[in-house]
Design an enzyme around this catalytic site. Sequence first.
Site, PDB file in Angstrom:
ATOM      1  N   LYS A  22      -9.249 -12.319  -1.242  1.00  0.00           N
ATOM      2  CA  LYS A  22      -7.929 -12.444  -1.878  1.00  0.00           C
ATOM      3  C   LYS A  22      -6.824 -12.138  -0.867  1.00  0.00           C
ATOM      4  O   LYS A  22      -5.849 -12.881  -0.753  1.00  0.00           O
ATOM      5  CB  LYS A  22      -7.828 -11.462  -3.059  1.00  0.00           C
ATOM      6  N   ASN A  23      -6.977 -11.030  -0.145  1.00  0.00           N
ATOM      7  CA  ASN A  23      -5.884 -10.576   0.718  1.00  0.00           C
ATOM      8  C   ASN A  23      -5.750 -11.384   2.006  1.00  0.00           C
ATOM      9  O   ASN A  23      -4.807 -11.183   2.769  1.00  0.00           O
ATOM     10  CB  ASN A  23      -6.020  -9.085   1.015  1.00  0.00           C
ATOM     11  N   CYS A 126       5.383  -0.187  -8.009  1.00  0.00           N
ATOM     12  CA  CYS A 126       4.127  -0.639  -8.574  1.00  0.00           C
ATOM     13  C   CYS A 126       3.264   0.578  -8.824  1.00  0.00           C
ATOM     14  O   CYS A 126       3.593   1.675  -8.393  1.00  0.00           O
ATOM     15  CB  CYS A 126       3.432  -1.648  -7.677  1.00  0.00           C
ATOM     16  N   ARG A 131       6.081   1.733  -2.377  1.00  0.00           N
ATOM     17  CA  ARG A 131       5.946   0.531  -1.548  1.00  0.00           C
ATOM     18  C   ARG A 131       7.295  -0.118  -1.175  1.00  0.00           C
ATOM     19  O   ARG A 131       7.643  -1.198  -1.650  1.00  0.00           O
ATOM     20  CB  ARG A 131       5.006  -0.469  -2.222  1.00  0.00           C
ATOM     21  N   ASP A 317      -8.391   0.268  -0.121  1.00  0.00           N
ATOM     22  CA  ASP A 317      -8.840  -0.595  -1.228  1.00  0.00           C
ATOM     23  C   ASP A 317     -10.294  -0.323  -1.631  1.00  0.00           C
ATOM     24  O   ASP A 317     -10.780  -0.918  -2.595  1.00  0.00           O
ATOM     25  CB  ASP A 317      -8.671  -2.080  -0.865  1.00  0.00           C
ATOM     26  N   ARG A 409      -7.465  -9.964 -11.290  1.00  0.00           N
ATOM     27  CA  ARG A 409      -6.579 -10.246 -10.161  1.00  0.00           C
ATOM     28  C   ARG A 409      -7.370 -10.338  -8.861  1.00  0.00           C
ATOM     29  O   ARG A 409      -6.947 -11.019  -7.936  1.00  0.00           O
ATOM     30  CB  ARG A 409      -5.529  -9.139 -10.013  1.00  0.00           C
TER      31      ARG A 409
HETATM   32  C1  EPZ Z   1      -1.891  -4.841   1.656  1.00  0.00           C
HETATM   33  O1  EPZ Z   1      -0.740  -4.443   0.939  1.00  0.00           O
HETATM   34  C2  EPZ Z   1      -2.916  -5.223   0.625  1.00  0.00           C
HETATM   35  N1  EPZ Z   1      -2.387  -6.312  -0.207  1.00  0.00           N
HETATM   36  C3  EPZ Z   1      -3.238  -4.018  -0.245  1.00  0.00           C
HETATM   37  O2  EPZ Z   1      -4.261  -4.383  -1.143  1.00  0.00           O
HETATM   38  C4  EPZ Z   1      -3.761  -2.897   0.656  1.00  0.00           C
HETATM   39  O3  EPZ Z   1      -4.004  -1.745  -0.144  1.00  0.00           O
HETATM   40  C5  EPZ Z   1      -2.732  -2.587   1.735  1.00  0.00           C
HETATM   41  O4  EPZ Z   1      -2.404  -3.792   2.473  1.00  0.00           O
HETATM   42  C6  EPZ Z   1      -3.208  -1.541   2.737  1.00  0.00           C
HETATM   43  O5  EPZ Z   1      -4.395  -1.972   3.328  1.00  0.00           O
HETATM   44  C7  EPZ Z   1      -2.500  -7.570   0.219  1.00  0.00           C
HETATM   45  O6  EPZ Z   1      -2.974  -7.860   1.299  1.00  0.00           O
HETATM   46  C8  EPZ Z   1      -2.033  -8.626  -0.725  1.00  0.00           C
HETATM   47  P1  EPZ Z   1       1.122  -2.186   3.577  1.00  0.00           P
HETATM   48  P2  EPZ Z   1       0.654  -4.240   1.687  1.00  0.00           P
HETATM   49  O7  EPZ Z   1       2.430  -2.824   3.824  1.00  0.00           O
HETATM   50  O8  EPZ Z   1       0.730  -5.201   2.806  1.00  0.00           O
HETATM   51  C9  EPZ Z   1       4.217   1.425   3.432  1.00  0.00           C
HETATM   52  C10 EPZ Z   1      -5.277  -4.627  -3.261  1.00  0.00           C
HETATM   53  O9  EPZ Z   1      -5.773  -3.820  -4.093  1.00  0.00           O
HETATM   54  N2  EPZ Z   1       5.303   0.477   3.706  1.00  0.00           N
HETATM   55  O10 EPZ Z   1       0.101  -2.203   4.666  1.00  0.00           O
HETATM   56  O11 EPZ Z   1       1.691  -4.260   0.652  1.00  0.00           O
HETATM   57  C11 EPZ Z   1       3.599   1.242   2.070  1.00  0.00           C
HETATM   58  O12 EPZ Z   1       4.353   1.828   1.050  1.00  0.00           O
HETATM   59  C12 EPZ Z   1      -3.974  -4.344  -2.574  1.00  0.00           C
HETATM   60  O13 EPZ Z   1      -5.817  -5.710  -2.977  1.00  0.00           O
HETATM   61  C13 EPZ Z   1       6.555   0.971   3.990  1.00  0.00           C
HETATM   62  O14 EPZ Z   1       6.774   2.205   4.009  1.00  0.00           O
HETATM   63  O15 EPZ Z   1       0.471  -2.767   2.253  1.00  0.00           O
HETATM   64  C14 EPZ Z   1       2.246   1.894   2.265  1.00  0.00           C
HETATM   65  O16 EPZ Z   1       2.369   3.273   2.143  1.00  0.00           O
HETATM   66  C15 EPZ Z   1      -3.283  -3.144  -3.088  1.00  0.00           C
HETATM   67  N3  EPZ Z   1       7.567   0.097   4.235  1.00  0.00           N
HETATM   68  C16 EPZ Z   1       1.915   1.551   3.724  1.00  0.00           C
HETATM   69  O17 EPZ Z   1       3.160   1.206   4.336  1.00  0.00           O
HETATM   70  C17 EPZ Z   1       7.367  -1.257   4.225  1.00  0.00           C
HETATM   71  O18 EPZ Z   1       8.330  -2.009   4.466  1.00  0.00           O
HETATM   72  C18 EPZ Z   1       0.948   0.421   3.932  1.00  0.00           C
HETATM   73  O19 EPZ Z   1       1.362  -0.691   3.132  1.00  0.00           O
HETATM   74  C19 EPZ Z   1       6.077  -1.758   3.961  1.00  0.00           C
HETATM   75  C20 EPZ Z   1       5.050  -0.868   3.710  1.00  0.00           C
END
Ligand code: EPZ
Length: 430
Positions: A22-23, A126, A131, A317, A409
């Site tokens: 998915k991701n 969320c 996030r 995850d 999902r």
């Molecule tokens: C991706 O989300 C995945 N989603 C998530 O999977 C996964 O948990 C996550 O990466 C971490 O591996 C998809 O790929 C669709 P991040 P993403 O930006 O990209 C912070 C699932 O269950 N952050 O790497 O949204 C954020 O809050 C989902 O399949 C900022 O602070 O995650 C988090 O603490 C859930 N500022 C950390 O970084 C920003 O601008 C990592 O988030 C962006 C992120």
Amino acid sequence: MDRIRIVGGNALNGIIPISGAKNAALPLMIASLLTSDTLTLENVPHLADVEGLIRILGNHGVDIAVNGRREHQDGSYSRTVHFTCRTVADTTAPYELVSKMRASFWVIGPLLAREGQARVSLPGGCAIGTRPVDLFIEGLTALGAEMEIDGGYINAKAPKGGLIGARYTFPKVSVGATHVMLMAASLARGTTVIGNAAREPEVVDLANCLNAMGAKISGAGTATITIEGVTSLSGARHRVLPDRIETGTYAMAVAMTGGDVTLSGTDITLLDTAIEAIRRAGAEVSAVEGGIRVIGHGDQIRPVDIVTEPFPGFPTDLQAQFMGLMTRANGVSHVTETIFENRFMHVQELARLGAKITLSGQTARIEGVTRLRGAPVMATDLRASVSLVIAGLAAEGETMVSRVYHLDRGFERLEEKLTRCGAIVERISD
Ligand code: EPZ
């Protein structure tokens, strides 16, 4: 609303085909906005999130043609989807759509690169944490974009002549912001160097696909990625990589219930850290041709401490699922979540099955119990829900998981895959 009924106690034996990730599929689909040619993706999973993104991309002018599913001998399906965005119909991604699926915010990268502008709703909170999107704003600003927040939207505008390559180092690792920078910088003028980039396999998959479309990206999979901008991208054909989270989830299920299962169509090297943790917990995991074989011993689970980290660390995850496994370990284990601040919603629900878990800040202390008892539980987010399914498979009696739309999902044909291996799992549609 559908529910899933599980009668626990059966070992899992057989073959579970692993779907496309998915991701990986979501950013790959979004990359179709970068070209007026057709991007063909193979191995696209049939999931609510993928179908949701298909609708969102349609809104931006992407024509989508789905080639029927093909059934293979091991019970797997493969879907090929063609995405063609001759012209971008709309550079606005509205709140109603972005608030439903956070990844749809990522359209900001290709829209800005191709059209010079984008108006994209802020995704909002969320269930698993706040996030924010500060890293996207900083990264795209480094490429010369003007980014302004107005009425819950980000208005992004590229300089005249398009985005400009730059050096930018993320202060924190973000998968989504790395995807967006790869897409945006591919059509920027000059060279971009991204520091502290996410190293997840899904980032490598996106870079490989973009390169097949004519981009010049090197270093994906390391912390430093270099992108030499090109003036246009073409179509390509690309196969979505296997879902490492689905792989790890089923491996943990077998470790917990006992049994002998081959996970087909996947690759052990996508999840080394998680495999190591599953082995330390007592299951035998080995690479076999075309997949992974997992032999679980059910009642002899050893306690293992894990800490979630960006790749190649233990994936957030898989945290909930591993906690599910640890509820039946012979001793005390600790699970520490460092990526999201509120990703412990499964704790309350696992407790309903008899798990003994105490929370202290970002660490859960799990005291293994000899048996879990089935109970009604509620799914709260995608990965939390599947941890309840795993625990239900190992529990005595009946577990009823409600709100399974969370599961839909991200897990393709979950009941069918488990049932084929001897589990008693059925969907009840009310
Ligand atoms: C991706 O989300 C995945 N989603 C998530 O999977 C996964 O948990 C996550 O990466 C971490 O591996 C998809 O790929 C669709 P991040 P993403 O930006 O990209 C912070 C699932 O269950 N952050 O790497 O949204 C954020 O809050 C989902 O399949 C900022 O602070 O995650 C988090 O603490 C859930 N500022 C950390 O970084 C920003 O601008 C990592 O988030 C962006 C992120």
